[in-house]
Design an enzyme around this catalytic site. Sequence first.
Site, short mmCIF file in Angstrom:
data_model
loop_
_atom_site.label_atom_id
_atom_site.label_comp_id
_atom_site.label_asym_id
_atom_site.label_seq_id
_atom_site.Cartn_x
_atom_site.Cartn_y
_atom_site.Cartn_z
N ARG A 227 -3.81 -10.09 4.58
CA ARG A 227 -4.20 -10.08 3.17
C ARG A 227 -3.02 -9.56 2.36
O ARG A 227 -2.60 -8.41 2.54
CB ARG A 227 -5.44 -9.20 2.97
CG ARG A 227 -6.01 -9.20 1.55
CD ARG A 227 -7.31 -8.40 1.51
NE ARG A 227 -7.92 -8.44 0.19
CZ ARG A 227 -7.66 -7.58 -0.79
NH1 ARG A 227 -6.79 -6.59 -0.59
NH2 ARG A 227 -8.26 -7.69 -1.97
N LYS B 238 0.82 -1.22 0.00
CA LYS B 238 0.00 0.00 0.00
C LYS B 238 0.85 1.27 0.00
O LYS B 238 2.05 1.25 0.30
CB LYS B 238 -0.98 -0.03 1.18
CG LYS B 238 -2.10 -1.02 0.94
CD LYS B 238 -3.28 -0.85 1.86
CE LYS B 238 -4.44 -1.74 1.40
NZ LYS B 238 -5.58 -1.69 2.33
#
Length: 287
Positions: A268, A234
């Site tokens: 995840r 991210k």
Amino acid sequence: MDKQGISEMPTTWRCGRFLFDFTKRRRPVVMGILNATPDSFSDGGKFKTPKDAITQAELMIAGGVDLIDIGGESTRPGAELVELQEELDRVLPVIEALKDCGVPLSIDTYKAETMRQALNAGVDCVNDIWALRQEGAVDAVLESKDCGIVLMHMQRDPQAMQFNPEYHDVLAQVMQFLKERAELLKAKGAQANRIAIDPGFGFGKSLEHNLTMLGHFDQFSRLGYSVLAGISRKSMLGKLTGKDTHERLAPSIAAAIMAADRGARIVRVHDVPETVDALKLWEAINT
């Protein structure tokens, strides 16, 4: 719940046909990301055909993945909305091909009809960035008696979530939201061990908000549900390291380990075999 009002961490997470028992395994469930999309932030377009997506799933299974999360619509900041039929056309062939692959499948969607059709096709979990706030979503998951449910926090929506996100207390506000959404499901009959919560790194949070949540990630376990950490590749990692999306393996693995240290039951990730190997070492010194 004990006298301080803190719930014990769950010992199991029911995920459809599968039950993850955390009394028998120490390391978190590794949820592999499978984007059947042309525009996801990290791997958009790489697996947009069913054949390519299935091949990637097979590689993840060989790498030790515990759960495969299939998505047909990008939720990166500013992503364009996808019509229902297009989303179904992207994900249903993949689900059909993988439903008996030996690991549980998750559908990453906020649309009730996609949830319903994916569950009917064989998925074991619904992972919803809107925490089932879209019309019909709660009813869709409750039609299944045992599917896993991941409720994520997001401020505003994917189109506007990164426009100056603000909180008085990011931990308290995110926890309160997730508590309310989980309690709604329980009030409607869902078993608590079906529910997992995701604080939503990068979904309406600044770098400071994200770092606060990771540093105090153990606080989310106080709510009494399995907690998911989704930090892989991210932008917060790019801001800290200066690295492009595909150069964020090291900080992604570090974030997964930090989350595991702080009670994450599910991580995840994009980089399955590398994360699995790192968590095997982590597990070896935490048993």
